[in-house]
Scaffold this motif. Sequence first.
Motif, PDB file in Angstrom:
ATOM      1  N   VAL A 179      -9.316  61.483  21.615  1.00 42.49           N
ATOM      2  CA  VAL A 179     -10.090  60.380  22.200  1.00 42.49           C
ATOM      3  C   VAL A 179      -9.369  59.077  21.861  1.00 42.49           C
ATOM      4  O   VAL A 179      -9.049  58.827  20.694  1.00 42.49           O
ATOM      5  CB  VAL A 179     -11.529  60.355  21.643  1.00 42.49           C
ATOM      6  N   LEU A 180      -9.095  58.268  22.882  1.00 42.83           N
ATOM      7  CA  LEU A 180      -8.568  56.924  22.639  1.00 42.83           C
ATOM      8  C   LEU A 180      -9.753  56.057  22.236  1.00 42.83           C
ATOM      9  O   LEU A 180     -10.660  55.827  23.041  1.00 42.83           O
ATOM     10  CB  LEU A 180      -7.884  56.372  23.886  1.00 42.83           C
ATOM     11  N   ALA A 181      -9.760  55.639  20.976  1.00 40.27           N
ATOM     12  CA  ALA A 181     -10.864  54.848  20.434  1.00 40.27           C
ATOM     13  C   ALA A 181     -10.414  53.416  20.194  1.00 40.27           C
ATOM     14  O   ALA A 181      -9.256  53.161  19.841  1.00 40.27           O
ATOM     15  CB  ALA A 181     -11.353  55.465  19.133  1.00 40.27           C
ATOM     16  N   ALA A 182     -11.340  52.476  20.399  1.00 40.48           N
ATOM     17  CA  ALA A 182     -11.060  51.056  20.190  1.00 40.48           C
ATOM     18  C   ALA A 182     -11.960  50.515  19.088  1.00 40.48           C
ATOM     19  O   ALA A 182     -13.088  50.977  18.900  1.00 40.48           O
ATOM     20  CB  ALA A 182     -11.296  50.281  21.486  1.00 40.48           C
ATOM     21  N   ALA A 183     -11.449  49.529  18.359  1.00 41.58           N
ATOM     22  CA  ALA A 183     -12.227  48.880  17.290  1.00 41.58           C
ATOM     23  C   ALA A 183     -13.379  48.081  17.900  1.00 41.58           C
ATOM     24  O   ALA A 183     -13.360  47.748  19.093  1.00 41.58           O
ATOM     25  CB  ALA A 183     -11.305  47.970  16.483  1.00 41.58           C
ATOM     26  N   PRO A 184     -14.387  47.761  17.088  1.00 43.86           N
ATOM     27  CA  PRO A 184     -15.591  47.104  17.610  1.00 43.86           C
ATOM     28  C   PRO A 184     -15.338  45.810  18.390  1.00 43.86           C
ATOM     29  O   PRO A 184     -15.965  45.576  19.418  1.00 43.86           O
ATOM     30  CB  PRO A 184     -16.412  46.818  16.350  1.00 43.86           C
ATOM     31  N   GLY A 185     -14.381  44.986  17.963  1.00 45.63           N
ATOM     32  CA  GLY A 185     -14.191  43.689  18.611  1.00 45.63           C
ATOM     33  C   GLY A 185     -13.304  43.680  19.838  1.00 45.63           C
ATOM     34  O   GLY A 185     -13.098  42.648  20.473  1.00 45.63           O
ATOM     35  N   VAL A 186     -12.783  44.833  20.209  1.00 45.49           N
ATOM     36  CA  VAL A 186     -11.814  44.917  21.313  1.00 45.49           C
ATOM     37  C   VAL A 186     -12.549  44.988  22.662  1.00 45.49           C
ATOM     38  O   VAL A 186     -13.544  45.702  22.780  1.00 45.49           O
ATOM     39  CB  VAL A 186     -10.932  46.175  21.123  1.00 45.49           C
ATOM     40  N   PRO A 187     -12.077  44.258  23.688  1.00 44.30           N
ATOM     41  CA  PRO A 187     -12.694  44.372  25.023  1.00 44.30           C
ATOM     42  C   PRO A 187     -12.473  45.780  25.571  1.00 44.30           C
ATOM     43  O   PRO A 187     -11.334  46.156  25.857  1.00 44.30           O
ATOM     44  CB  PRO A 187     -11.948  43.330  25.867  1.00 44.30           C
ATOM     45  N   ALA A 188     -13.535  46.573  25.700  1.00 40.46           N
ATOM     46  CA  ALA A 188     -13.356  47.967  26.126  1.00 40.46           C
ATOM     47  C   ALA A 188     -14.584  48.486  26.863  1.00 40.46           C
ATOM     48  O   ALA A 188     -14.980  49.637  26.687  1.00 40.46           O
ATOM     49  CB  ALA A 188     -13.039  48.844  24.915  1.00 40.46           C
ATOM     50  N   ARG A 189     -15.205  47.623  27.702  1.00 38.54           N
ATOM     51  CA  ARG A 189     -16.356  48.109  28.475  1.00 38.54           C
ATOM     52  C   ARG A 189     -15.908  49.125  29.517  1.00 38.54           C
ATOM     53  O   ARG A 189     -16.703  49.941  29.972  1.00 38.54           O
ATOM     54  CB  ARG A 189     -17.092  46.940  29.143  1.00 38.54           C
TER      55      ARG A 189
ATOM     56  N   MET B 292      -6.830  50.095  17.706  1.00 34.61           N
ATOM     57  CA  MET B 292      -6.950  51.336  18.485  1.00 34.61           C
ATOM     58  C   MET B 292      -6.377  52.527  17.726  1.00 34.61           C
ATOM     59  O   MET B 292      -5.592  52.365  16.786  1.00 34.61           O
ATOM     60  CB  MET B 292      -6.227  51.190  19.830  1.00 34.61           C
ATOM     61  N   ALA B 293      -6.785  53.719  18.146  1.00 39.46           N
ATOM     62  CA  ALA B 293      -6.249  54.962  17.575  1.00 39.46           C
ATOM     63  C   ALA B 293      -6.605  56.127  18.478  1.00 39.46           C
ATOM     64  O   ALA B 293      -7.613  56.091  19.192  1.00 39.46           O
ATOM     65  CB  ALA B 293      -6.816  55.200  16.176  1.00 39.46           C
TER      66      ALA B 293
END
Length: 327
Positions: free
Chosen positions: A131-141, A205-206
């Motif tokens: 899963v490509l996951a983004a940190a809480p503050g990253v724009p990722a809607r 990201m990770a």
Amino acid sequence: MSHHLPRRAVLASAVTGLMPTWAGAQGGGNWPTKPVRILVGFPGGSSPDLTARALAEPLSRALGQPVIVDNRAGAGGNIAADLVAKATDAHTIGLMINGNLTIARLLNPKTPYDPARDLAPVSLLGTAPLVLAAAPGVPARSAQEFFAAARAAGGQWNYGTPGVGTVAHIGTELLKARSGIAPVHVPYPGNPQVITAMVSGQLQMALLPPALAMAQVRAGKLQAVGVTSTGRSPLVPELPSLAEAGVPGFQLEIWNAVAAPASMPQPIVARLSALLSDIVRAPEMRERLFQQGWQVAGTAPEGLANRMRSDTALLGGVIQSQGIKAE
């Protein structure tokens, strides 16, 4: 699943017929003549360890001998893989991940075993996308919003992995090449530390295993962008694939498998493969492994051999083009 049984039954009887010839030559009677060891190159509680412990009891019942899980952690699983490669007692096998069976030598020429030469494929047990996951503050809607932000950020973003040369590392480098993003790699001892760094804002990201990533996403600590399979995955059906999200032809999976020493007699490898395939395909075990984050495969040795070749080519290409070397 019933259509597999006649072939397996025939294979099992053929193998049983071959056993005494080899066993007699060794003077040991029918195999196995003592407990079977499953070497795991990761600590207790890790994904490979959980899978090995799930298999141990049903395999023990099928073989009529104890099956012992032996954890020999270190070097990304390669210490255990080397011990399996060098085992000569026909009672030692290993539960391994992609890297141990494909790119170990490409990453580090000093790796003391050659996966293609020194290990016998037994069965590909389970596969999973990352899963490509983004940190809480990253724009990722949406995935599109995420990639636009990532391209704009260039080298100001960081991504974390559980180490140099891991599938998450090589996979993110492949993602960079295919999507035009340029985050900087920061290796950590393991995925729990990667998640901590993401939640605290040190990483943007990770690529993470589905069970691990979605626990954090559902807790509201991380955001999920998409999965690295070609289409949607039953493990995380709510997420789009990255191919769907505009990264053409992107596919990457993690997997686990059982391998034996290349010296193990072929009839024993065939018997083990048939037994393991039946064990993991049984409904209760299929569900148990699904809960651990795996889609069951349960292949014949040839299925694992084919996967080893294709992944060595895919990941090896990234290693060579990016000049990645294990530390």
